[in-house]
Design a protein around this motif. Structure first.
Motif, short mmCIF file in Angstrom:
data_model
loop_
_atom_site.label_atom_id
_atom_site.label_comp_id
_atom_site.label_asym_id
_atom_site.label_seq_id
_atom_site.Cartn_x
_atom_site.Cartn_y
_atom_site.Cartn_z
N ILE A 67 -75.85 9.37 59.32
CA ILE A 67 -76.59 8.49 58.53
C ILE A 67 -76.23 7.04 58.53
O ILE A 67 -77.20 6.05 58.66
N PRO A 68 -74.98 6.70 58.39
CA PRO A 68 -74.73 5.14 58.51
C PRO A 68 -75.09 4.63 59.70
O PRO A 68 -75.65 3.52 59.81
N ALA A 69 -74.96 5.63 61.01
CA ALA A 69 -75.24 5.00 62.25
C ALA A 69 -76.95 4.61 62.24
O ALA A 69 -77.50 3.50 62.55
N LEU A 70 -77.69 5.53 61.62
CA LEU A 70 -79.17 5.19 61.79
C LEU A 70 -79.63 4.17 60.88
O LEU A 70 -80.34 3.45 60.85
N GLN A 71 -78.83 4.05 59.57
CA GLN A 71 -79.12 2.96 58.65
C GLN A 71 -78.86 1.52 59.39
O GLN A 71 -79.50 0.66 59.37
N LYS A 72 -77.61 1.57 60.44
CA LYS A 72 -77.30 0.31 60.86
C LYS A 72 -78.45 -0.05 61.96
O LYS A 72 -78.91 -1.33 61.99
N SER A 86 -73.16 14.75 62.85
CA SER A 86 -72.19 14.35 61.96
C SER A 86 -72.51 13.58 60.94
O SER A 86 -73.75 13.08 60.61
N TRP A 87 -71.70 13.56 59.85
CA TRP A 87 -71.86 12.77 58.75
C TRP A 87 -72.16 11.18 59.00
O TRP A 87 -72.67 10.36 58.44
N VAL A 88 -71.50 10.92 60.40
CA VAL A 88 -71.69 9.66 60.88
C VAL A 88 -73.09 9.06 61.04
O VAL A 88 -73.54 7.99 61.26
N MET A 94 -66.44 10.61 59.25
CA MET A 94 -66.60 9.15 58.87
C MET A 94 -65.10 8.48 58.72
O MET A 94 -65.21 7.17 59.23
N MET A 95 -64.08 9.01 58.55
CA MET A 95 -62.77 8.50 58.91
C MET A 95 -62.49 8.17 60.26
O MET A 95 -61.97 7.10 60.57
N ASP A 140 -88.90 9.81 66.78
CA ASP A 140 -88.04 10.83 67.46
C ASP A 140 -86.75 10.20 67.84
O ASP A 140 -86.58 9.73 68.91
N VAL A 141 -85.84 10.56 67.17
CA VAL A 141 -84.60 9.93 67.32
C VAL A 141 -83.31 11.10 67.70
O VAL A 141 -83.42 12.07 67.48
N THR A 142 -82.70 10.81 68.93
CA THR A 142 -81.72 11.57 69.61
C THR A 142 -80.47 10.70 69.32
O THR A 142 -80.25 9.86 70.03
N ILE A 143 -79.12 11.48 68.76
CA ILE A 143 -78.22 10.68 68.42
C ILE A 143 -77.03 11.77 69.17
O ILE A 143 -76.95 12.82 69.14
N VAL A 144 -75.90 10.90 69.96
CA VAL A 144 -74.79 11.79 70.50
C VAL A 144 -73.70 10.89 70.57
O VAL A 144 -73.71 9.80 70.54
#
Length: 298
Positions: free
Chosen positions: A101-106, A97-99, A237-238, A225-229
């Motif tokens: 990027i901000p999730a990884l940055q956080k 998701s576009w989310v 983003m909304m 190695d990052v896994t995001i769910v």
């Protein structure tokens, strides 16, 4: 703090604060970038570059605070202990998701060196953000379709040249290079069209990872190695701003870059086959990990 506000107040206020934060950080970013362009000494330019990163990390820090203050999203994050800002990393991640990027940055902001992404060249025209990414040394890549390459063969290899130029610059500063190895966000339609052998992932593209490792040389020694769910399903983003994402789960593991992972991906057939096998194994393990992460109850 603000998560209890009714949604018709919370969303506009969050969007307003995001915009104000962007303007308040981007404008000084442009001023400092202008200064860097006219300073003749390389040592001073590097110091100014550190100021640019400080501004960017402040920007990301505020955005991370905002997401925490305006939402009730639960964060389950594993594996970010003992990371260092003095160590360069290649960050590889699945793309949901576009989310992302901000999730990884956080989760990574101020834990590892500032992350740079390889961006589509068209994104440089995004108001405020495009020039800000350029000022922060994000490399812009011009992607060509198969039809364009067939019509103009001289365009082949341009992306690899751009990767090498960017990595040559990165060799001389603390950096984390971000790579969404699938090359695009996951959708079921893309998964079916690719006939992907994985349940939760698209096929990985090994070439970009191999080029970065080769171009960075000994300046980069570890892969994150990052896994995001998103257990609640695909999110936008909304959804993030409106607080509709109940939980984000992220798993991080560190892997050494062994000598066997360095080589000429383009011209060495044996190395290319070996490297693709390594990436495919990485993706098989990630696919199994996603199944385990999703199986946990909300």
């Amino acid at each position: 703090m603000f998560a209890k506000l009714p949604v018709f107040l919370r969303v506009p206020l969050a969007c307003l604060l995001l915009f104000v934060s962007t303007v308040c950080h981007v404008l000084p970013l442009f001023v400092v970038t202008g200064l860097r362009l006219v300073v003749p000494l390389a040592s001073l330019r590097r110091s100014i570059g550190a100021v640019l990163v400080w501004i960017a990390e402040s920007w990301l820090g505020f955005n991370g605070w905002l997401f925490g203050a305006f939402t009730r999203t639960r964060w389950q994050v594993e594996g970010i202990e003992d990371l260092g800002r003095r160590e360069n990393y290649l960050v590889v991640c699945n793309h949901q998701s576009w989310v992302d990027i901000p999730a990884l940055q956080k989760i990574f902001n101020r834990r590892i060196p500032f992350m740079r992404f390889f961006l589509k060249s068209e994104l440089i025209w995004v108001p405020l953000l495009g020039p800000a990414w350029w000022a922060l040394d994000f490399p812009f890549m011009k992607r060509h379709s198969r039809q364009q390459l067939e019509a103009r063969p001289e365009l082949r290899g341009k992306d690899r040249e751009a990767t090498r130029r960017a990595c040559e610059k990165f060799r001389h500063l603390p950096v984390s290079i971000m790579n969404f190895t699938e090359g695009t966000r996951f959708t079921q339609a893309k998964h079916d069209a690719q006939k992907s052998p994985y349940t939760h992932l698209l096929r990985p593209k090994a070439g970009g990872v191999a080029f970065v490792i080769d171009a960075m040389g000994d300046a980069i020694r570890q892969v994150l190695d990052v896994t995001i769910v998103y257990p609640g399903g695909p999110s936008t983003m909304m959804d993030m701003i409106a607080g509709r994402i109940r939980e984000i789960r992220i798993h991080v593991r560190r892997l050494p870059i062994l000598p066997s992972l360095r080589g000429d991906y383009e011209n060495d057939d044996a190395f290319r086959e070996r490297f693709q096998a390594w990436v495919n194994q990485l993706w098989a393990e990630k696919d199994a990990r996603i199944a385990t992460m999703l199986a946990k109850p909300l």
